[in-house]
Design an enzyme around this catalytic site. Structure first.
Site, short mmCIF file in Angstrom:
data_model
loop_
_atom_site.label_atom_id
_atom_site.label_comp_id
_atom_site.label_asym_id
_atom_site.label_seq_id
_atom_site.Cartn_x
_atom_site.Cartn_y
_atom_site.Cartn_z
N SER A 1 2.55 3.77 0.92
CA SER A 1 3.16 3.66 -0.03
C SER A 1 2.87 4.39 -1.32
O SER A 1 3.02 5.43 -1.16
CB SER A 1 3.01 1.88 -0.42
OG SER A 1 3.91 1.58 -1.34
N ASP B 1 7.42 -0.30 4.50
CA ASP B 1 6.26 -0.19 3.62
C ASP B 1 5.02 -0.10 4.69
O ASP B 1 4.65 -1.10 5.46
CB ASP B 1 6.22 -1.37 2.91
CG ASP B 1 5.03 -1.21 1.79
OD1 ASP B 1 4.23 -0.14 1.78
OD2 ASP B 1 4.71 -2.58 1.36
#
Length: 288
Positions: free
Chosen positions: A39, A158
């Site tokens: 991320s 993610d």
């Protein structure tokens, strides 16, 4: 000495702490041979791999007032709270260019953690593969707040969902020692997932991913337990923000972000002075 890896947690705008840590490493020519980010950790790692001092600050603090960075308008226009087109196309290619050639040719190994929503399992991408920006975009695409990214036939989101603090991946890749950069204060633990019904409806085609979302708090907390135990045994070094500097993932106050960035820089300086052997990585900063 054993290879020492650098593992970077995500956390949205909390990643400016990590950016400060990386700025200290850049200013002191400290280049870990292995870097693993998920991320926002993967995002800020790019400027570290490309050797661009000050770039993370220009992007993550200097542009925070631009509505294309974070806004409800983005959510309406492109189904993403963070402006993914802005952050992973307009900014790195035009506004504050990212030197992709240095990343592609770097002797450092850069691993980007994502989540394969078909299987619900981690999917790791090495920087030698094509399109690093697309891989980092996938790693930073928050569930229900960003579109799914198609990367070479894989449907990705993610990286912090399936493997939020990928210390075990770093160990499996041969790094017996690791420096871990967290973005939450010591003692933090994640609460149970609250949006099960919404997630099941939103990702009804991907039941494995929904289960991974539900299991994420347990996995995250177990990993934090592991990290703290390893830290006590001296197997890893951990950098994390002080309790007084905690912010949320969508923070837009440049003063708070600046303070967090500076804290990361100073914490890295402090750890370097106290444990210099952990920064004496046997790696040349030259590029291939």
């Amino acid at each position: 000495m054993d290879s020492i890896g650098l593992v970077l947690e995500g956390g949205g705008m909390r990643g400016v702490y990590t950016a400060g840590v990386l700025e200290y490493l850049l200013e002191n020519d400290i280049y870990f041979p292995y870097v693993l980010g998920v991320s926002s950790g993967a995002s800020v790692a790019c400027s570290y791999l490309s050797r661009q001092k000050g770039r993370n600050r220009k992007v993550n603090i200097g542009l925070i007032g631009d509505s294309r960075f974070i806004s409800l308008r983005n959510l309406w226009r492109e189904k993403s709270l963070f402006g993914m087109n802005f952050l992973y196309d307009e900014v790195p290619r035009h506004l504050i260019p990212l030197d992709m050639s240095k990343i592609s040719n770097s002797n450092q190994k850069f691993v980007i953690g994502t989540t394969d929503i078909e299987s619900g399992k981690p999917y790791y991408i090495n920087h030698e593969q094509e399109d690093v920006l697309k891989a980092v975009r996938a790693s930073s695409s928050l569930p229900m707040l960003a579109p799914i990214v198609d990367y070479k036939g894989y449907q990705l989101l993610d990286g912090g969902v399936a493997d939020p603090i990928p210390v075990n991946k770093a160990i499996a890749d041969g790094n017996k020692k690791n420096v871990i950069v967290l973005t939450q204060k010591k003692g933090y633990r994640k609460e149970p997932f609250k949006f099960k019904r919404i997630a099941r409806k939103y990702y009804k085609k991907y039941p494995n991913f929904v289960q991974t979302l539900i299991d994420r708090p347990t996995v995250y907390n177990q990993t934090l337990d592991q990290v703290e135990n390893m830290e006590e045994r001296g197997e890893i070094k951990v950098l994390r923000p002080d309790h007084s500097l905690t912010i949320n993932r969508t923070e837009k106050d440049p003063t708070k972000l600046e303070a967090l960035y500076n804290a990361g820089f100073e914490d890295a300086r402090s750890l370097h002075s106290k444990a210099p052997e952990w920064f004496n990585v046997s790696y040349s900063s030259s590029l291939s």
